[in-house]
Design a protein around this motif. Structure first.
Motif, short mmCIF file in Angstrom:
data_model
loop_
_atom_site.label_atom_id
_atom_site.label_comp_id
_atom_site.label_asym_id
_atom_site.label_seq_id
_atom_site.Cartn_x
_atom_site.Cartn_y
_atom_site.Cartn_z
N GLU A 89 66.47 25.33 26.47
CA GLU A 89 67.13 25.44 25.16
C GLU A 89 68.16 24.34 24.96
OE1 GLU A 89 68.58 29.46 24.89
OE2 GLU A 89 66.57 30.28 24.58
N VAL A 90 67.74 23.14 25.28
CA VAL A 90 68.59 21.96 25.14
C VAL A 90 68.33 21.31 23.78
CG1 VAL A 90 68.92 19.60 25.99
CG2 VAL A 90 68.82 21.51 27.61
N PRO A 91 69.38 20.96 23.03
CA PRO A 91 69.18 20.36 21.71
C PRO A 91 68.60 18.94 21.81
CG PRO A 91 71.52 20.36 22.29
CD PRO A 91 70.82 21.13 23.35
N THR A 92 67.47 18.72 21.17
CA THR A 92 66.83 17.40 21.20
C THR A 92 66.09 17.17 19.89
OG1 THR A 92 65.38 15.94 22.47
CG2 THR A 92 64.70 18.24 22.29
N ALA A 93 65.55 15.98 19.74
CA ALA A 93 64.80 15.66 18.52
C ALA A 93 63.50 16.46 18.49
CB ALA A 93 64.49 14.16 18.49
N MET A 94 63.10 16.89 17.29
CA MET A 94 61.78 17.48 17.14
C MET A 94 60.74 16.40 17.46
SD MET A 94 62.03 19.88 13.75
CE MET A 94 62.57 18.55 12.67
N ALA A 95 59.65 16.81 18.09
CA ALA A 95 58.69 15.81 18.54
C ALA A 95 57.28 16.39 18.57
CB ALA A 95 59.06 15.31 19.93
N ARG A 96 56.31 15.48 18.53
CA ARG A 96 54.91 15.83 18.74
C ARG A 96 54.28 14.86 19.72
NH1 ARG A 96 51.72 17.43 13.16
NH2 ARG A 96 53.06 19.17 12.49
N VAL A 97 53.40 15.38 20.57
CA VAL A 97 52.63 14.51 21.46
C VAL A 97 51.31 14.18 20.78
CG1 VAL A 97 51.52 14.31 23.71
CG2 VAL A 97 53.67 15.56 23.50
N ALA A 98 50.99 12.89 20.72
CA ALA A 98 49.74 12.44 20.09
C ALA A 98 48.85 11.77 21.12
CB ALA A 98 50.03 11.49 18.94
N GLU A 99 47.55 12.11 21.08
CA GLU A 99 46.60 11.54 22.04
C GLU A 99 45.61 10.60 21.38
OE1 GLU A 99 44.82 14.78 24.13
OE2 GLU A 99 46.69 15.33 25.17
N ASN A 100 45.65 10.51 20.05
CA ASN A 100 44.74 9.60 19.36
C ASN A 100 45.37 9.16 18.04
OD1 ASN A 100 44.12 11.63 17.29
ND2 ASN A 100 42.93 12.64 18.90
N GLU A 101 44.70 8.22 17.38
CA GLU A 101 45.27 7.62 16.16
C GLU A 101 45.48 8.64 15.06
OE1 GLU A 101 44.25 4.11 12.90
OE2 GLU A 101 43.10 4.21 14.78
N ALA A 102 44.53 9.56 14.90
CA ALA A 102 44.64 10.56 13.82
C ALA A 102 45.88 11.45 14.03
CB ALA A 102 43.38 11.41 13.76
N GLU A 103 46.08 11.89 15.30
CA GLU A 103 47.23 12.74 15.59
C GLU A 103 48.54 11.96 15.40
OE1 GLU A 103 46.74 14.26 19.53
OE2 GLU A 103 45.07 15.58 18.98
N ALA A 104 48.52 10.68 15.78
CA ALA A 104 49.71 9.85 15.61
C ALA A 104 50.04 9.67 14.13
CB ALA A 104 49.50 8.49 16.27
N ALA A 105 49.03 9.39 13.32
CA ALA A 105 49.24 9.18 11.89
C ALA A 105 49.81 10.44 11.24
CB ALA A 105 47.92 8.79 11.24
N GLU A 106 49.29 11.59 11.65
CA GLU A 106 49.78 12.85 11.08
C GLU A 106 51.24 13.08 11.47
OE1 GLU A 106 48.98 17.68 11.31
OE2 GLU A 106 47.61 16.31 12.33
N THR B 114 49.36 8.36 26.29
CA THR B 114 49.64 9.17 25.10
C THR B 114 51.01 8.77 24.60
OG1 THR B 114 50.62 10.92 26.46
CG2 THR B 114 48.28 11.12 25.94
N VAL B 115 51.37 9.22 23.40
CA VAL B 115 52.68 8.89 22.84
C VAL B 115 53.40 10.16 22.40
CG1 VAL B 115 52.00 6.58 22.07
CG2 VAL B 115 51.81 8.50 20.49
N VAL B 116 54.72 10.05 22.38
CA VAL B 116 55.56 11.09 21.81
C VAL B 116 56.18 10.52 20.54
CG1 VAL B 116 57.60 12.54 22.14
CG2 VAL B 116 56.05 12.13 24.06
N ILE B 117 55.96 11.21 19.42
CA ILE B 117 56.51 10.76 18.13
C ILE B 117 57.59 11.76 17.73
CG2 ILE B 117 55.98 10.39 15.69
CD1 ILE B 117 53.20 9.42 16.61
#
Length: 431
Positions: A116-133, A177-180
């Motif tokens: 429960e540590v305060p951090t930026a909201m994030a999504r992990v993306a594994e492909n271009e479509a997920e990254a774009a979204e 993979t990337v974290v956005i």
């Protein structure tokens, strides 16, 4: 009985650690592997690969050291600390499993959610479509991070959606993979927290400068300078980070059976909605270490040994020099994209004449015995002063005496803090 220490790593951070260890009267011997030209002038260096566990263990046993201090992230991710623990050699640096806090951004996000540590909201993306979204969900400025180790250079922060997506695609092409993330407003702070797996001891906060050019323009680098203390920080900041960030993470890691022993580097933003974690690193940050350790008066060897032995709850309160410290990094021409190395360095002795320290990073000796550049970041000049302005003046006076053909350094390290231009939003504290 004196303490013998082996420091692993080749850079400016390791030179700062070596210098601090040499100031500790209880430390009788310091070795470094592989070190650099500057470190070699002060202690014995050993030409081994610091990420080769077998070679490190063999050297530590050969030297009969009492403590191994792991500087960079690569040996930690390679499991060097695990091999040393297995060989019953005290080590300051986390296990491979615990070092995932740095080696995987996605893992760090999982731990922060659990703790429960305060951090930026994030999504992990594994492909271009997920990254774009994900880019469209968070909007500009876009923050795209390579999920793996990137030596401080795997992050792109840009208002250009095309550039952000291209960075993500390059990471995918390399098999990653990337974290956005959402962009975090507000000034950034680096806080090193020493951990013995259960207890947390904070060092003094610092601020570093990631962009290559003045006014935070240009490409991201491993860091072009740093200063400490931070006169603009709200009172109680460190206590809040310990209570809300460091201890919850240390407890969560312990509960998982992967206790964290070493430095938990907390990269933080003081946003309008409160403190937020940008990232964790599993080791001392570079170039902040150079400035922070310049002010530490508590003997470093005893401190790191206490952490390695699980005894941080038994140490006395840390003592600090009341002076300010400013460090300025000199980089090779072409850094960070395509650094040109091999240039001769002159003026190193002159730079230290007025009390500044030259901490070598990417340096080596050529056949003629001259010190030459051997990496992107070549060295840093660190100076203490009665005020931040005095420390800054002394650091720049020192670095101006050093010559490297085509070399570059920023001219604005700590300037905004001196000018009173760093503002902390009202909601940035206790939110």
């Amino acid at each position: 009985m004196g303490v013998k220490v082996l420091v692993l790593g080749p850079g400016g951070r390791e030179h700062a650690i070596v210098k601090a260890l040499l100031r500790d009267s209880a430390v009788t011997e310091v070795h470094c592997a592989p070190g650099n030209a500057g470190i070699a002038q002060e202690v014995t260096v050993h030409a081994i690969n610091a990420s080769d566990s077998a070679a490190v263990v063999a050297l530590a046993q050969q030297l009969s050291v009492d403590l191994v201090v792991v500087g960079p992230e690569a040996p930690l991710a390679a499991g060097v600390a695990d091999a040393l623990v297995e060989a019953a050699i005290p080590v300051f640096g986390p296990s491979k499993a615990a070092a995932q806090l740095e080696a995987s951004k996605a893992f760090a996000k999982q731990i922060m959610a659990q703790a429960e540590v305060p951090t930026a909201m994030a999504r992990v993306a594994e492909n271009e479509a997920e990254a774009a979204e994900a880019l469209d969900v968070f909007g500009a400025p876009y923050v795209v991070k390579d999920d793996g180790l990137a030596a401080g250079k795997g992050v792109v922060v840009t208002s250009d959606r095309y550039e952000a997506l291209e960075h993500a695609k390059a990471c995918f092409a390399a098999g990653g993979t990337v974290v956005i993330e959402e962009y975090l407003d507000g000034p950034e702070v680096s806080l090193f927290v020493l951990s013995d797996g259960h207890h947390a001891v904070p060092l003094e906060p610092a601020q570093d400068f990631k962009r290559i050019f003045d006014n935070d323009e240009g490409a991201n680098t491993g860091g072009m300078g740093a200063y400490t203390p931070l006169p603009w920080l709200p009172a109680g900041f460190v206590d809040e980070v310990i209570d809300r960030v460091a201890l919850p993470v240390i407890r969560t890691m312990s509960d998982r059976g992967t206790p964290f022993v070493g430095v938990l580097y907390c990269g933080l933003a003081l946003t309008s909605r409160g403190i937020r974690v940008i990232e964790f690193n599993a080791r001392f940050g570079d170039p902040e270490t150079q400035a922070v350790l310049a002010r530490l008066q508590t003997p470093l060897g005893g401190l790191l040994l206490a952490a390695a032995r699980g005894e941080l709850d038994q140490i006395e309160a840390l003592r600090w020099d009341s002076k300010s410290a400013v460090g300025v990094v000199l980089s090779s021409p072409g850094y960070p994209d395509a650094p040109t190395t091999g240039g001769t360095l002159t003026g190193l002795r002159e730079a230290e004449e007025n009390g500044a320290s030259v901490l070598h990073a990417g340096t080596a000796l050529n056949d003629a015995g001259d010190v030459v550049s051997a990496g992107g970041r070549v060295l840093s000049v660190v100076a203490l002063g009665e005020s931040l302005e005095a420390a800054r003046d002394a650091a720049y006076e020192g670095i101006a005496k050093i010559s490297l053909d085509g070399g570059h350094y920023r001219t604005d390290i700590a300037q905004k803090a001196i000018n009173g231009e760093i503002t902390v939003a009202r909601g940035a504290h206790n939110a």
